[in-house]
Design an enzyme around this catalytic site. Structure first.
Site, PDB file in Angstrom:
ATOM      1  N   HIS A   7       0.381 -33.868  24.402  1.00 11.39           N
ATOM      2  CA  HIS A   7       1.673 -33.739  23.728  1.00 11.39           C
ATOM      3  C   HIS A   7       1.824 -32.404  23.006  1.00 11.39           C
ATOM      4  CE1 HIS A   7       5.465 -35.255  22.766  1.00 11.39           C
ATOM      5  NE2 HIS A   7       5.169 -36.405  22.231  1.00 11.39           N
ATOM      6  N   ASP A  36      12.489 -36.958  42.261  1.00 16.13           N
ATOM      7  CA  ASP A  36      12.507 -37.377  43.669  1.00 16.13           C
ATOM      8  C   ASP A  36      11.463 -36.583  44.442  1.00 16.13           C
ATOM      9  OD1 ASP A  36      13.035 -38.141  46.255  1.00 16.13           O
ATOM     10  OD2 ASP A  36      15.196 -37.795  46.140  1.00 16.13           O
TER      11      ASP A  36
END
Length: 457
Positions: free
Chosen positions: A150, A391
């Site tokens: 993070h 995608d």
């Protein structure tokens, strides 16, 4: 269901023409430094047919030159300041298979149980800032589990990277996404020079004294007798959310509240009631606020790789939260989130650069070692994340699950748009098992009394 790991290999940037980039050191910005120093975890599932692992691996290698941070390592610069070493040491790619189909029972196990832990790689002992596990199910479904550091980036920056990687298997030419990687973290050098303009109090909100727990007014309690934390996915339909917003506006001047404000307020009340808090007990909800659209001097460049997140801390007592209308909680949240604007962000940068943090030995309130139990909530909003853009050549993901490391954390909630695509919303709510039944009795209702679940007011 059993997951079998077949390989684990490093993946280094694959530069056009085989040329490599020179090593560089990128200091962490003040926003990076106050971000959680931990790994976070996401799981996405894709329908078949999905690209072979070799194609995914090659696409990852082609994407890393544009996002060198993920192939680097955390370290320090020549002055001893925290930095990312752009040394192209690489990420890690894990190949695995599951001995089951991705069906209804599997989805239930991954949504509410700990089986999800086997679908993203462990961060124990790893140096990589990004580790990806590709798991193939017998039905042909592909599950990608991400383990990401993070400190390198916030949610939007992570998402930019994943979308760019997903576009690679289909791309005929290098990505044209506008990136700001090696130079992006000096973004705040464009701010005006001294005198510093510290107009807000950042102690307690963004920084705290070393050794002090956030919410030490009673908002954080460490217990030795806690039971198992379980996760429930709450589904709010579009009509239900419309009614919730209408009720939030009741009793005052007409105002348009956001989905996040209303859903977060409702969950805050339900969780507080389910915990059975004493009416005098303080309770706070911590909400991550994305500063990318809020900062204007300077504006955050499109595609900036790094963190631009601060936190809002709406606070009240259990009696006030549950004894007053929903509108009260929504207003608390709306006011505190709105406060994290351009002026506040500039004040934060100046305070973090003033020397006060070092002189007073302050540390970030975003403390990964601190577990918020019993009274507080933590909300991560993913409503703006365009999941449909991810995608790999097999369509967008049909399933998503946030991870919680080794175990879910009581009160650490994710809110996101449902994958049904009908305007509905899902919330992943982890609570101690002893509180879950009470929570379920009120989370789908519109309670008007302060005794939603027997809270002691």
């Amino acid at each position: 269901m059993e997951i079998t790991v077949h390989s684990s290999k490093p993946v280094k940037p694959d530069y056009v023409g085989g040329n490599s980039a020179s090593a560089a050191v990128v200091p962490l910005s003040v926003f990076d430094k106050v971000n959680y120093d931990e790994y976070i975890f996401y799981v996405y599932a894709f329908h078949p047919p999905a690209p072979p692992d070799a194609v995914l691996e090659a696409a990852l290698a082609k994407t890393l030159p544009e996002y060198r941070e993920w192939a680097g390592r955390l370290g320090v610069d020549a002055s001893g300041n925290p930095a990312i070493m752009l040394n192209d040491a690489g990420t890690r790619f894990v190949e695995a298979t599951a001995d089951a189909e991705f069906g209804g029972s599997t989805v239930m196990l991954l949504t509410t149980g700990r089986m999800v832990l086997s679908l993203y790689p462990s961060c124990d002992g790893v140096e990589e800032l990004l580790v990806v596990q590709a798991t193939r199910f017998q039905c042909g479904s592909l599950v990608l589990g991400f383990t990401l550091r993070h400190k390198v980036a916030d949610g939007p920056a992570m998402w930019n990277f994943m979308v760019a990687w997903g576009a690679r298997p289909l791309a005929a030419s290098p990505s044209t996404l506008s990136q700001c990687t090696t130079g992006g973290r000096s973004l705040h050098d464009e701010l005006p020079p001294p005198p510093l303009q510290i107009k807000f109090e950042h102690r307690g909100a963004d920084f705290k004294p070393r050794g002090e727990r956030s919410g030490s007014d009673g908002g954080v309690v460490v217990r030795a007798d806690y039971d198992e934390v379980v996760v429930h996915r709450v589904h709010f339909g579009r009509e239900w959310i419309t009614e919730l917003k209408s009720r939030a506006s009741h009793g005052g001047a007409p105002r348009s509240y956001t989905t996040l404000q209303c859903v977060a307020a409702h969950l805050w009340r339900c969780v507080t009631a389910a915990r059975g808090l004493d009416g005098r007990q303080a309770t706070r909800i911590r909400i991550a606020v994305n500063g990318r659209a809020r900062m204007v001097r300077p504006r955050v460049p499109e595609g900036y790789t790094g963190s631009v997140v601060l936190w809002a801390w709406p606070a009240t007592t259990a009696r006030e939260l549950l004894g007053r209308p929903l509108r009260y909680a929504v207003e608390l949240i709306a006011r505190e989130v709105a406060r994290i604007d351009d002026a506040y962000s500039r004040s934060f940068v100046d305070f973090a650069s003033s020397g006060a943090v070092e002189e007073e030995q302050l540390v970030p309130t975003a403390d990964a070692a601190e577990v918020p139990l019993c009274t507080n909530m933590d909300v991560d909003c993913l409503l703006a994340i365009p999941f449909h853009k991810l995608d790999f050549g097999c369509g967008p993901p049909f399933f998503f699950r946030p991870g919680y490391g080794h175990a879910p954390v009581d009160g650490a909630i994710y809110i996101l748009r449902s994958f049904r695509g009908d305007g509905s919303v899902d919330a992943y709510v982890p609570l101690f098992s002893r509180h879950m039944d009470a929570f379920m009795r009120c989370c789908y209702s519109f309670p008007t009394t302060p005794t939603m679940a027997g809270a002691r007011l």
